[in-house]
Design an enzyme around this catalytic site. Structure first.
Site, mmCIF file in Angstrom:
data_model
loop_
_atom_site.group_PDB
_atom_site.id
_atom_site.type_symbol
_atom_site.label_atom_id
_atom_site.label_comp_id
_atom_site.label_asym_id
_atom_site.label_seq_id
_atom_site.Cartn_x
_atom_site.Cartn_y
_atom_site.Cartn_z
ATOM 1 C CE LYS A 79 -7.927 8.201 7.729
ATOM 2 N NZ LYS A 79 -7.994 6.990 6.868
ATOM 3 C CB SER A 154 -11.794 6.845 5.796
ATOM 4 O OG SER A 154 -10.510 6.271 5.928
ATOM 5 C CB SER A 178 -9.052 4.978 3.447
ATOM 6 O OG SER A 178 -10.383 4.668 3.750
HETATM 7 N N1 GLN Z 1 -14.291 2.675 2.179
HETATM 8 C C1 GLN Z 1 -13.756 1.499 2.797
HETATM 9 C C2 GLN Z 1 -14.514 1.163 4.057
HETATM 10 O O1 GLN Z 1 -15.394 1.891 4.413
HETATM 11 C C3 GLN Z 1 -12.301 1.658 3.028
HETATM 12 C C4 GLN Z 1 -11.953 2.341 4.285
HETATM 13 C C5 GLN Z 1 -10.485 2.436 4.529
HETATM 14 O O2 GLN Z 1 -9.664 2.143 3.659
HETATM 15 N N2 GLN Z 1 -10.150 2.851 5.716
HETATM 16 O O3 GLN Z 1 -14.244 0.184 4.685
#
Ligand code: GLN
Length: 472
Positions: A79, A154, A178
């Site tokens: 990532k 994400s 994410s």
């Molecule tokens: N979807 C969640 C957010 O937008 C989780 C993001 C994450 O785990 N990095 O905060």
């Protein structure tokens, strides 16, 4: 050219049995990226040279009959918020468009010590803020199961790359879901380890009290292989801890397992009925393997989303203060220093990132701090206590990962609140620091559904063995 859908285990066997060289394996995966990634958009950077150099090193070892690690010579995608020295690292943000990582993250160092082959960096929501990979400043990643749909986020690029056989496994990060949510949308395995189990040194911080790095793989068996390599105490991350060697409760057999089903996660109107059907079928399968289930309650679940969306932006606003147009990346020209800051941040950050910085700064400002941040921290403790109470009665908890399967590209991006609802079943674990895994448990037409298995702190071994039992 060959297209593989190897697990780590299978690729390792091919390498040690000399059925394939690491260079050939790597070339075939690179070809697969070249062929399919114009449709999927999982990668931001493909590191052909670095990958082949690493592969040659492993082939040399194999040729000399040296023993190699389970990860040696096997292509992995990273990532783009995790630093790989000498490679671009953008967190999918414009503000870091030309930023080159000056050192390796601890997880990368560990993977390199295991002779892994880093094949590239994957697309993500900008600074990991999002649930669809649509907030990336560069491209929208598509779900390999249905190109009109999002891969989740994400870590959407990492999950899509594994699902599309563009790498054997990947690393993601999980602040509110994410790793698990994109794994569930793409039909692969994704694990968020216990807070402290894996060093975050070299991970670009989103919300430091919630962030964890974890594996995205094809199987739970593979997730265990990766977790064993990347976990452990790191002097460079004071929140990391030494993992206790397995205790009894970590090695329970299925017949001795009691699993809780929190009623708050199965409310009508919240969860899509087809998702629920898939989860119930998975539960039946576990029952047939001897697992006992029991309804439990996690009464403060309803506050989790609100608590997360106060604490996370507060930490985001502090963590992203370092991107000021001076220290890193994009620097806009202006007449005075303040305008350099303002212009660089305005042009460098996307809308979602700006929204969160503004929300967080507001919630932390004097006069509002007690009403928002402090109160949210108190409720966070209650959410943690709910789990502590539950784990006095049950060994593990099972829930859906997401209330719905992968949604259409564009469907939620204009409506932040509906996007935030994607995280409703995953964020409580981050607030409580607990480990959880998403494993594929069925499909709605062609769209995968993920089952979430949650355990007490440092119960990764039990979670993974329970997940493996389902795979078998
Ligand atoms: N979807 C969640 C957010 O937008 C989780 C993001 C994450 O785990 N990095 O905060």
């Amino acid at each position: 050219m060959e297209v593989y859908n190897f697990t780590i285990k299978e690729a390792h066997e091919k390498l040690v049995n000399k059925e394939i060289t690491s260079v050939q394996l790597t070339k075939d995966y690179l070809d697969q990226i070249e062929k399919t990634d114009k449709d999927i958009n999982a990668f931001l950077t493909v590191s052909r040279e670095l990958a082949l150099k690493q592969a040659e090193k492993v082939d040399e070892k194999i040729k000399n009959n040296e023993e190699i690690s389970l990860l040696a010579g096997i292509p992995v995608a990273i990532k783009d918020n995790i630093l790989v020295v000498g490679e671009k690292c953008t967190s999918s943000s414009k503000i870091l468009e030309n930023y080159i990582a000056p050192y390796d993250a601890t997880v990368i160092k560990k993977l390199k010590d295991a002779d892994c082959v880093i094949i590239g960096k994957t697309n993500m929501d900008e600074f990991a803020m999002g649930a669809s990979t649509e907030t990336s400043a560069y491209k929208v990643t598509k779900n390999p199961n249905d190109l009109e749909r999002v891969p989740g986020g994400s870590s959407g690029g990492s999950a899509a790359a594994v699902a599309a056989n563009e790498c054997v496994y990947a690393l993601g990060s999980d602040t509110g879901g994410s790793i698990r949510q994109p794994a569930s949308f793409c039909g692969v395995v994704g694990m968020k380890p216990t807070y402290g189990a894996v060093s975050r040194y070299g991970l670009m911080a989103m919300a430091s009290s919630l962030d964890q790095i974890g594996p995205i793989t094809k199987t739970a068996e593979d997730a265990k292989i990766v977790f064993d390599v990347i976990s452990g105490k790191d002097p460079l991350d004071s929140t990391s801890v030494k993992l206790q060697s397995s205790n009894n409760s970590n090695t329970k057999s299925l017949k001795d397992l009691v699993v809780g089903l929190p009623k708050e996660y199965f409310l009508k109107g919240v969860i899509n009925p087809d998702v629920e059907k898939n989860i119930k079928e998975a539960i039946k399968k576990y029952e047939s393997l001897g697992v006992r289930f029991q309804e439990i309650s996690l009464p403060n679940t309803e506050y989790a989303l609100a608590v997360y969306y106060i604490i996370m932006p507060c930490e985001v606003s502090a963590n992203l203060a370092r991107f000021d147009g001076i220290k890193y990346g994009l620097s806009e020209k202006a007449d005075n220093l303040l305008d350099v800051y303002l212009k660089s941040r305005e042009n460098g950050f996307g809308e979602e990132v700006r929204r969160r910085i503004i929300l967080g700064t507001y919630a932390l400002s004097s006069g509002y701090y007690d009403a928002y941040y402090l109160k949210a921290q108190k409720v966070r403790t209650l959410i943690k206590k709910d789990f502590e109470e539950a784990f006095k009665k049950v060994d593990l908890i099972m829930t859906p990962v997401s209330p719905f399967p992968a949604f259409k590209i564009g469907e939620k991006i204009q409506d932040p609140l509906s996007m935030y609802l994607s995280d409703i079943f995953t964020i409580s674990l981050n607030l409580a620091g607990l480990p959880g895994i998403s494993i594929p448990c069925g499909k709605i037409d062609k769209l995968p559904v993920g089952l979430q298995i949650i355990g007490p702190h440092f119960s990764e071994e039990l979670i993974l063995s329970t997940a493996q039992a389902f795979e078998k």
